[in-house]
Design a protein around this motif. Structure first.
Motif, PDB file in Angstrom:
ATOM      1  N   VAL A 114      37.940  50.066  41.389  1.00  0.00           N
ATOM      2  CA  VAL A 114      38.015  48.608  41.381  1.00  0.00           C
ATOM      3  C   VAL A 114      37.888  48.114  39.944  1.00  0.00           C
ATOM      4  O   VAL A 114      36.908  48.407  39.261  1.00  0.00           O
ATOM      5  N   ILE A 158      37.604  41.760  40.745  1.00  0.00           N
ATOM      6  CA  ILE A 158      37.431  41.092  42.041  1.00  0.00           C
ATOM      7  C   ILE A 158      37.464  39.590  41.812  1.00  0.00           C
ATOM      8  O   ILE A 158      36.652  39.054  41.058  1.00  0.00           O
ATOM      9  N   ILE A 185      41.459  41.845  45.207  1.00  0.00           N
ATOM     10  CA  ILE A 185      40.894  43.052  44.606  1.00  0.00           C
ATOM     11  C   ILE A 185      41.980  43.809  43.862  1.00  0.00           C
ATOM     12  O   ILE A 185      43.059  44.055  44.402  1.00  0.00           O
ATOM     13  N   CYS A 218      35.307  42.632  52.201  1.00  0.00           N
ATOM     14  CA  CYS A 218      34.909  43.022  50.854  1.00  0.00           C
ATOM     15  C   CYS A 218      33.409  43.303  50.792  1.00  0.00           C
ATOM     16  O   CYS A 218      32.969  44.278  50.182  1.00  0.00           O
TER      17      CYS A 218
END
Length: 272
Positions: free
Chosen positions: A215, A218, A227, A246
């Protein structure tokens, strides 16, 4: 009969600096702030939405060694925004480079004077085609490494980098129209809403395409979150998932996750 004026190449400068990318729209935003002293009026003049204008200013200010725009309080107008001297120097540099850039293109046009005007216009048309914009958030350039004829449809295997492949299912007619073949360069488009995220390595998924990464960003929303995963190659995949999902997956920057999407969700395009 008067001689026809040859086509002219018009340049759109994009300046890459240590504080990010500067395009004509961002420079015009800074110029309008200097002229109006108001972010609202400057945004309307560009034009940009008020939020987009502030997002751009925040991004530039965050990366710059010195602020480009500052807020001014007080006065009969209740305050506003003001361009700094650092911001003015940046504008001057950009506009000077823009003049030199256009001069180089004009010189190129002169050197191409012996070429048929129709050829130049055809080239300009080609440039417009390959600059096509799309609403699909995820765009991957790849090479066809496999084709399987399923009768009604075609299964197309693409290699998008040394470590990642994508599978697409398209109709046989589409495959013929695109003139697909092994080694052909194509663009794969996938909407962010078609991407499913998974943070459990052992979870079995039916989606053919599964790209693992970390990741990288966000963007929180009131209902959905956006994301972005960074793949090992440096490419990225963006998904839109519910805020609740999430939280349940405990997604955070740096966490490993998988972006999965069906082969039928992949749209293929070829360069004109």
């Amino acid at each position: 009969m008067s001689e026809q004026t040859p086509p002219r190449f018009i340049g759109r400068l994009s300046l890459e600096t240590e504080i990010g990318t500067f395009s004509d729209k961002r420079i015009r935003l800074l110029e309008m702030i200097d002229e109006y002293g108001s972010i609202n009026q400057a945004a309307k003049a560009v034009p940009l939405s008020y939020k987009a204008a502030w997002d751009a200013i925040d991004a530039m200010n965050n990366m710059a060694a010195q602020p480009l725009v500052v807020r001014v309080s007080g006065g009969r107008q209740g305050g506003g925004t003001q361009l700094t001297e650092h911001g003015r120097r940046l504008i001057a540099m950009y506009r000077a480079l823009e003049i030199e850039y256009q001069a180089a293109l004009d010189l190129l046009t002169e050197r191409l004077a012996h070429i048929q005007a129709g050829d130049i216009q055809e080239f300009q048309s080609l440039m417009r085609k390959i600059s096509l914009r799309t609403s699909a958030r995820n765009q991957f350039s790849g090479v066809v490494i496999g084709l399987r004829d399923g009768g009604v449809d075609y299964e197309v295997d693409l290699r998008i980098d040394d470590e990642s492949e994508i599978v697409a299912i398209i109709t046989k007619e589409s495959a013929e129209n695109l003139q697909l073949g092994i080694g052909k360069e194509v663009v794969a488009l996938v909407k962010s809403s078609s991407v499913i995220l998974n943070a459990e390595p052992g979870l079995a998924l039916t989606a053919r395409n599964q790209l693992w990464g970390e990741v990288a960003d966000i963007h929180r929303g009131s209902v959905n979150d956006e994301i972005t995963l960074r793949l090992p190659s440096g490419r990225s995949v963006t998904a839109v998932v519910s805020h609740e999902s999430c939280l349940n997956m405990e997604l955070a920057v740096g966490k490993r996750a998988c972006a999965a999407f069906k082969a039928s969700s992949v749209i293929l395009a070829v360069y004109g």
